[in-house]
Design an enzyme around this catalytic site. Sequence first.
Site, PDB file in Angstrom:
ATOM      1  N   GLY A  42      -3.412   4.187   2.766  1.00  8.78           N
ATOM      2  CA  GLY A  42      -2.135   4.799   2.465  1.00  8.78           C
ATOM      3  C   GLY A  42      -2.027   4.956   0.959  1.00  8.78           C
ATOM      4  O   GLY A  42      -3.008   4.814   0.256  1.00  8.78           O
ATOM      5  N   SER A  43      -0.842   5.254   0.443  1.00  8.77           N
ATOM      6  CA  SER A  43      -0.710   5.410  -1.008  1.00  8.77           C
ATOM      7  C   SER A  43       0.730   5.710  -1.394  1.00  8.77           C
ATOM      8  O   SER A  43       1.520   6.179  -0.580  1.00  8.77           O
ATOM      9  CB  SER A  43      -1.588   6.561  -1.545  1.00  8.77           C
ATOM     10  N   ASN A  44       1.035   5.466  -2.669  1.00 10.98           N
ATOM     11  CA  ASN A  44       2.209   6.020  -3.328  1.00 10.98           C
ATOM     12  C   ASN A  44       1.721   6.941  -4.436  1.00 10.98           C
ATOM     13  O   ASN A  44       0.716   6.647  -5.101  1.00 10.98           O
ATOM     14  CB  ASN A  44       3.070   4.929  -3.975  1.00 10.98           C
TER      15      ASN A  44
END
Length: 748
Positions: A202-204
């Site tokens: 995932g990521s921001n």
Amino acid sequence: MAASTYVPAHVQHHGAVAAPDGRYAADIRRTEYGIPHILAKDHGSLGYGYGYAFAQDNLCVMASWAITLRGERSRYFGPEAMSDDPARPAPNLVSDVYYKSIHASGVLRRVLAGTAPHGPSKELRALVDGYVAGYNRYLGDTGVDRLPDPTCRGKDWVGPITATDVWMNLLDLGQLAGSSQFKEAIVGAEEGDEQERGPAPGSNGWALGREATRSGHGMLLADPHFPWNGIRRFYQVQLTIPGVLDVSGGSLYGTPLVQIGHNASLAWTHTVSHAQRFTLFKLDLVKGDRTSYLVDGRAEPMGRQEVTVTTRDSVVTRTLYTSRYGPVLAEGWSDESAFALADVNAANLRFADEWLAMAAARDVAGLREAQETYQGMPFVYTLATDVAGTAYFADASAVPHVTDAQAERCVKQTMGEAYVLDGSTSACLWGSDPDAVEPGIFGPARQPRMIRADYVANANASPWLTNPEAPLSDYPRIYGNVRKQLDLRTRVGLDMIDANRPFTLEKLQSTATGKRNLSAEIARADLMALCRAEPVLTASDGRRVKVRPACKVLARWDAHARLDSEGAVLWREFFTGLDRPSPEGEPQPNIWWRVKFDPERPLTTPRGLDRNQPVVSLALADAVQFFQDNRIPYTLTPAQAQRYGSVPLPGCTEGEGCFDRVRMRGPLGADGRYPEVDTGSSFMMAVELTPRGPRGRTVLTYSLSANPASPHHADQTVLFSRGQWVTERFTEAEIKADPRLTTTTLRG
């Protein structure tokens, strides 16, 4: 001209590809924390220096993965042991059959035979060849028996790698959100085998434009959440060919490219996209023939693959089947029907040249043109900004061309969010666009895109609220939903931007690592009211539990997940316990919210706890009972409960609404400890682009080297634990000013 033949001048790669005399020459300059800065005169030499530096730090990881990609794990480690795939491990025999089948299909050979943009450019080929040569140079100079990492020192499975290993690693990376998830479904699992799901990437990502920064220049926050172990870790590196390329950032293991990073005037990051990467096709089988299927009323025989794997004790042969759509799944196959997998990235290496072109682009316009040329991003959104303060978002990834109208006609069912299309008619084949580089994918004109002067942001949600002031909705449903409830991590990230702009670089750093817990902010008050009204609650096993002492700790808690936040772990055990099935075994998501989701107020709903829902009382009673039974203090802190190796870590989980999340593979133990952190924030980068050059701050959360004997095995992990960052050295003056600078000069 068609996109498939036109390469814009300013995204072509310029400069020497390989040295005229065929010899490599590179300097490896290492600054604090062992970070390598590779300086070379051509692409081949750049790869040579990078491959050597990477092998110094992480040879064992790549050596093991090369065995995986060759389909040889059963020979060295036994057929029943689990593979080293950090995202989707499988029994070695299953893994070996899967990768052997890819080799046998000839797909890699066909892609490598193509020319750019369909096949690799000469620059990329030189990088890969140099990388292999540099890696092997280090192994040859050191010797298997003298490797510094005890993990693979003296092991018979360690040996030189080949260019095929690196190309296979890139091909497999592209399929991370597609075929790689279906290993057991394609091969067929033995009874009792269950594929273990690893940590989900995932990521921001934030790209801040001139209206959201104090200086009026672009700023970028990169916060990918990838596995903390194995081949999908990031390695921090700077790659420089004077006058041709100068890029710094995070590079996934085994790849000679920077995937997330910046140059002097442009910065970009990625987050995992909501779009589907594959569709399944339901095959109607010919009566009496389980290996033939009907298309437009005509029978088509399946292709047949005989795959042979050598184990420690025997030779095993498996038969796999293929269709016009892709591999036929062994799972779900009956006398009447079967399912075939169509992966949009099955033959995609375009993303590698796309990253190389992005690294050489000077601004957002150049990055956008690079993406439109190659159209190869495998499973990620792109967020970028430049020194002029232009913020850019796009789902420029490869997505199966299934329009909403076609979905209405052809979707037979869904598996999760994935479409299952009617395979009995050619009318349900993927379509194409005139601006698409290859058939079967959407072209750039149909992709969700946005250019802003304030900001764009994403935390693995759909493109809908990339910027809440200008919602995106005009895109095919296969790219993601609209007007659906946001996860708490997305909400807290958007709130953090709104509450803190205009940003300075220092404010960007502190905001990103603030450790807010949104679920506590929007639900704790109602829980405290429940505690006051009912100080004794009934747990799931019928026992009565005094909850008031625990509630006093939660009332004093700072609603953050800092190292010393007393009550943070107790809250986690309560809040994650809300997500439980009904007594009848049915899922009951979100029933505990007092204010339900309202698509007109997506950033503030849902919120509050509905004290009338029995699950709220049960979750609190069960959490407190667990602490009481095991004599765990209610004040248990993240530092006491979660670690990576010997380093205590702050942070909380995505489900709680934490921005820079952590995840452990398993529940809280009776000793008050979670299993080791295995995913979360990985390569964090905050960068400000100024006319005088970039100002960067980074932290590689699990550090540079997987070698437990390395001085750089946990040094940055300690920084991450303390909320500290590394001041990046990008310019020659900054690199040379490091008093700890070391230089290795390679010729070969």
